[in-house]
Design a protein around this motif. Structure first.
Motif, PDB file in Angstrom:
ATOM      1  N   GLY A   1       0.771  -1.240  -0.096  1.00  0.00           N
ATOM      2  CA  GLY A   1       0.084  -0.105  -0.060  1.00  0.00           C
ATOM      3  C   GLY A   1       1.029   1.245   0.055  1.00  0.00           C
ATOM      4  N   TYR A   2       1.889   1.289   0.919  1.00  0.00           N
ATOM      5  CA  TYR A   2       2.445   2.668   1.090  1.00  0.00           C
ATOM      6  C   TYR A   2       3.659   2.663  -0.034  1.00  0.00           C
ATOM      7  CZ  TYR A   2       0.524   3.729   5.488  1.00  0.00           C
ATOM      8  OH  TYR A   2      -0.458   3.935   6.467  1.00  0.00           O
ATOM      9  N   LYS A   3       4.199   1.605  -0.521  1.00  0.00           N
ATOM     10  CA  LYS A   3       5.198   1.760  -1.447  1.00  0.00           C
ATOM     11  C   LYS A   3       4.877   1.341  -2.813  1.00  0.00           C
ATOM     12  CE  LYS A   3       7.425   2.516   2.543  1.00  0.00           C
ATOM     13  NZ  LYS A   3       8.166   3.681   2.897  1.00  0.00           N
ATOM     14  N   ALA A   4       4.115   0.441  -3.118  1.00  0.00           N
ATOM     15  CA  ALA A   4       3.706   0.002  -4.236  1.00  0.00           C
ATOM     16  C   ALA A   4       2.280   0.663  -4.953  1.00  0.00           C
ATOM     17  CB  ALA A   4       3.919  -1.228  -4.406  1.00  0.00           C
ATOM     18  N   CYS A   5       1.703   1.488  -3.992  1.00  0.00           N
ATOM     19  CA  CYS A   5       0.629   2.191  -4.522  1.00  0.00           C
ATOM     20  C   CYS A   5      -0.598   0.930  -4.667  1.00  0.00           C
ATOM     21  CB  CYS A   5       0.796   3.101  -5.835  1.00  0.00           C
ATOM     22  SG  CYS A   5       2.154   4.177  -5.962  1.00  0.00           S
ATOM     23  N   TRP A   6      -0.491   0.136  -4.250  1.00  0.00           N
ATOM     24  CA  TRP A   6      -1.696  -0.764  -4.094  1.00  0.00           C
ATOM     25  C   TRP A   6      -2.624  -0.508  -3.181  1.00  0.00           C
ATOM     26  CZ3 TRP A   6      -3.550  -4.264  -0.474  1.00  0.00           C
ATOM     27  CH2 TRP A   6      -4.473  -5.361  -0.729  1.00  0.00           C
ATOM     28  N   SER A   7      -4.090  -0.562  -3.742  1.00  0.00           N
ATOM     29  CA  SER A   7      -5.164  -0.568  -2.485  1.00  0.00           C
ATOM     30  C   SER A   7      -6.184  -1.779  -2.856  1.00  0.00           C
ATOM     31  CB  SER A   7      -5.836   0.732  -2.619  1.00  0.00           C
ATOM     32  OG  SER A   7      -6.798   0.800  -3.470  1.00  0.00           O
ATOM     33  N   GLU A   8      -6.663  -2.335  -1.473  1.00  0.00           N
ATOM     34  CA  GLU A   8      -7.437  -3.552  -1.752  1.00  0.00           C
ATOM     35  C   GLU A   8      -8.859  -3.157  -2.565  1.00  0.00           C
ATOM     36  OE1 GLU A   8      -9.414  -4.677   1.698  1.00  0.00           O
ATOM     37  OE2 GLU A   8      -9.640  -6.651   1.204  1.00  0.00           O
ATOM     38  N   ARG A   9      -9.281  -1.889  -2.736  1.00  0.00           N
ATOM     39  CA  ARG A   9     -10.317  -1.466  -3.508  1.00  0.00           C
ATOM     40  C   ARG A   9      -9.796  -1.427  -4.844  1.00  0.00           C
ATOM     41  NH1 ARG A   9     -12.412   3.723  -1.302  1.00  0.00           N
ATOM     42  NH2 ARG A   9     -10.828   4.344  -2.541  1.00  0.00           N
TER      43      ARG A   9
END
Lengths: 560, 560
Positions: A206-214
């Motif tokens: 989330g913080y480093k690879a710009c991923w989000s669950e949504r």
């Protein structure tokens, strides 16, 4: 929980790793052991080949990380004199974004003879900054395309993050890129190494690879627009990420045997060093503002709601503690700005003693007595201006100004910068109460802690714990083990059961507060004018310097 | 002029007086002798009584001035081995506004037993600043009443000047005030002492007592409005002032005898140290910009026209050279700002050597390479903002900034401040060509001279003369003697005949200029915003400090 149980936490830092054995009934730190990395930060030449690395490079050697496991864990076990079967869980945290290319079976490419001589095959440490041009390009295209994900990161991606480093590899060494089955966070890699299971976690994703669950990862056409041909962002990253506290597995038999631990030890998915300080410091509820104060400051806040606010490093669902949105903000130059002053301008005492001397002398001054104000932008501003090209300033200088007054002004500027960050949270509906501070400078500078209390108007509490990140890692290990095994069902229960006492608390001084309000009003005006309306002035100075250096380089003049 | 002739110049400084014997045919400095004042600057306790003086006090002892006459003149005559009858004239210059109360026969009150224990009976040195509240009141009322004379002084009277010091005396010690037949500039007093004639000159009257030939003194009702009861401004000053170069008289017989000089030696009316540097440096024509560069910078310009322009110290008809309007402007913190840096922040070398070391290190840096810019307001800003409450600033600081870079930035800020002063003259129609620089720092810092050339785009020339003010004083002595006696009919002829050669000249570097233009644009923007639009920020910092000190004093806390 009545029977005795312990968990291990390993905190992988920049120069060394530290293992902690935590008593899960009392929260006591039973034993600690530190192992320094033999190669430390590899920033000059590549080991063995001696190839020179660029200025902004910083690599590490995975053998050094494995040595921490093999040395520090037996060492704490021996020191603690605790029955091995009472150790039920293990968690790790790591600097981030520290990433490495690995084979499909998890073997780091740099450990293989065919890739060992290739710099890009080595793990890139968080502070490897050679991907800055990539980050610039990614930011530019994201802004042009008005990418929605960007607002989760205060409007700017850092060159230290996953995709800048991955695309740097893709651009510079396609051989290594193609040979790598994965490009993985070191914290996920070490968990893989310990358990045999690849279980990447949500925090770094989330913080480093710009991923989000949504929303998943940033869209493919965004990457394609920035770097035509780079069209499979998930190729080396995957798309499955596990919540913090998830059991990644148990110790591999051969490792358990070597360490003298039972194979039943549960290993949690990896964690990131700053974020894991939240449970480590005993924080499990919203409304507390955790500051990790060292070279820089990392501010961490959890909240049930998601708010998009400017100038934060990121907001990630479940990123710090499961069930909450985790917010990260920060100030870039803190301990290193004070060290700069002591070393460069502090006179003959600039040897560590100089620091203590300035701290004492500055503490004797009254709030508002210096007539000075500084802008703490010695390394740019992260929160809330997100402008790396800003630079620092000292104003109010006279012929009577003394060095200890300047030192105090720098220290106050850290507190003013922090007040601005806290106000930004409040302005966006995230109400903060108590401040909890940890980290080297929080221990070393009672003056800074008092000034933060006086400028923020909030109590600042220092937990009585010496191994905050490793504690947090151990607690996630205990959650991975579960209550039945003597651990905990969730991290909130774990934190509540082991919360460290308060070592020191700094109450706001009611007389100092209104004086600091006046100085802060000046700081805030300068912040707005020099940081926003007139930011081109400071940026212009940097531009002139950079142009001048380029001109000198062209002419073959000696550089700086 | 064929026969050999010499003139004496005596330059009364802050700590010592220097006598020079000048060869009027060649302009050669034949001999020099310095005599230090025994009591120096009296700023702690009153001699004999030991009474403590206030913080802003600075007195001198007239006996010390007389000792210069009695010691330094015989000493130069002995060293020069010149027939006494070839000495035809004598001129003096003095710090100003240095003023003392005297009896009707010229005896200083402080030398009389009945007044000796009264601090206000003593000469107040130029840098006595205890009259600041009076100056504030005078400025306030002048501004309210829109007094025309104020525009001759860039809109602000200094606390160092005549009326603040006189009214301070009137307010604080009416006994001394009433006992004084006159309150007189030290330079006019020493001429009176030498000749027996009271002949006050126009330079100090114009620049320090707000007198002009056309308008006389500021109106009585202005003073009455500011200080009811203070209704006779001319009472201790007189209203007759003589042009520079006027013969005040010849040496009193007893003094001539003691000094070994003929009684025929013509003595010129007194002069002021900075202004007399104009003829001393060989300048007698408009269009040259003379900088006296020392602790502070004094800029002097002569022009046939009178222009009212902001931010100058004053414009006075015949104030520098007869026949011209003399303009004075200045920068307050120059040599002392550099000394502050070396002493306070320069590390172990801060002992004089430190200065030379920084000068060398800073000279190795390229223009624009520091990424820094400073506002040179360590002691407020005189020209052109006329704001004593402004304070200094350094911007552009980073973790890589080195002390020598800061030193260079301070030095550049002096040059930028100077460029602003020169631009101000040009914007008001006073076109300037060459820069001529003299003074201690002009000799000591070739780097500063080069940077002034590069930032102003003008040649900077250093005259080959070591005793510039004393030369100027001697030339006025030669004019007082007249051409028939072997002197000169007017100062222009005197200057032309004795002009010193050029010791060094600094040509603007065509590559550096455009880079400095870019840095100056940043300086200029900050100058406008922090010096004008946002000047309340810097003033506010000072206000907080002053309030804080007052609060501490009330509580009986230890002050600063």
């Amino acid at each position: 929980m009545s029977r005795q149980a312990y968990a291990l936490g390993i905190d992988f830092g920049t120069e060394s790793g530290r293992a902690l054995l935590l008593d899960l009934r009392t929260g006591a730190e039973v034993a600690v052991s530190e192992t320094r990395y033999r190669s430390g930060v590899i920033d000059r030449v590549l080991p063995e080949t001696g190839e020179e690395l660029g200025d902004d490079w910083a690599l590490q050697d995975p053998d050094d990380w494995m040595a921490v496991v093999e040395t520090a864990i037996p060492s704490v076990l021996a020191a603690a004199d605790v029955p091995a079967e009472e150790v039920i869980g293990l968690g790790v945290d790591f600097t981030s974004c520290t990433v490495l290319p690995v084979r499909g079976d998890g073997v780091p490419l740099c450990t293989l003879p065919e890739w060992r001589a290739r710099p890009h095959a080595w793990p890139k440490l968080w502070k490897h900054h050679a991907a800055q041009p990539v980050a610039d390009r990614l930011n530019e295209v994201a802004a042009e395309r008005n990418e929605e994900f960007l607002s989760r990161y205060g409007g700017r991606l850092s060159s230290e993050w996953y995709f800048p480093k991955l695309i740097e590899l893709w651009l510079a060494d396609r051989g290594v890129y193609d040979a790598a089955a994965g490009f993985i966070e070191a914290t996920d890699w070490i968990v893989w190494h310990l358990t045999g299971n690849e279980r990447r976690q949500r925090c770094a994703a989330g913080y480093k690879a710009c991923w989000s669950e949504r929303d998943g990862l940033p869209p493919t056409d965004y990457f394609e627009a920035a770097y035509p041909g780079f069209s499979r962002p998930a190729e080396k990253l995957g798309t499955t990420f596990f919540p913090l506290g998830t059991r990644a597995g148990t110790l591999r038999a051969e490792i358990a045997a070597r360490l003298g631990l039972p194979e039943t030890v549960a290993v949690a998915v990896g964690n990131v060093d700053s974020f894991v300080s939240v449970p480590g410091a005993g924080v499990e509820k919203p409304g507390i503002y955790l500051m990790v104060v060292g070279t820089s400051i990392c501010d961490l806040v959890i909240d049930p709601d998601e708010v998009r606010l400017p100038g934060i490093t990121g907001v990630v669902a479940d990123g710090i503690l499961p069930g909450f949105y985790g917010y990260e903000a920060g100030q870039v130059a803190v301990g290193d700005m004070l060290a700069w002053f002591v070393d460069e301008l502090g006179g003959p005492g600039g040897d560590g003693d100089g620091y203590a001397e300035f701290e004492r002398a500055a503490a004797r001054l009254e709030p508002g007595a210096t007539g000075l104000v500084a802008l703490d932008w010695w390394n740019g501003n992260r929160s809330i201006l997100a402008d790396a090209d800003l630079t620092g300033a000292i104003l109010g200088l006279t012929l009577q100004t003394r060095p200890d007054e300047i030192y105090r002004a720098l220290l106050e500027s850290i507190a003013f910068g922090n007040r601005r960050v806290m106000e930004n949270f409040a302005e966006h509906g995230l109400e903060l109460g108590e401040v909890v501070a940890c980290g080297g400078v929080a221990e070393k500078s009672p003056l800074l802690m008092q000034v933060i209390a006086d400028t923020s108007g909030r109590r600042v509490r220092i937990p009585a714990a010496s191994e905050i990140p490793a504690r947090g890692a151990a607690l996630f290990g205990a959650v991975a083990a579960g209550a039945e095994a003597g651990g905990f069902d969730d991290i909130a229960t774990a934190v509540a059961a082991t919360r460290p006492a308060t070592a020191r608390a700094y109450e706001p001084d009611r007389e100092a507060m209104p004086i600091y309000d006046r100085v802060y009003a000046v700081y805030r005006s300068l912040y707005e004018s020099l940081g926003r309306a007139q930011a081109d002035l400071l940026r212009g100075l940097k531009r002139i310097r950079v142009d001048r250096a380029a001109q000198s380089a062209e002419k073959g003049e000696p550089g700086e």
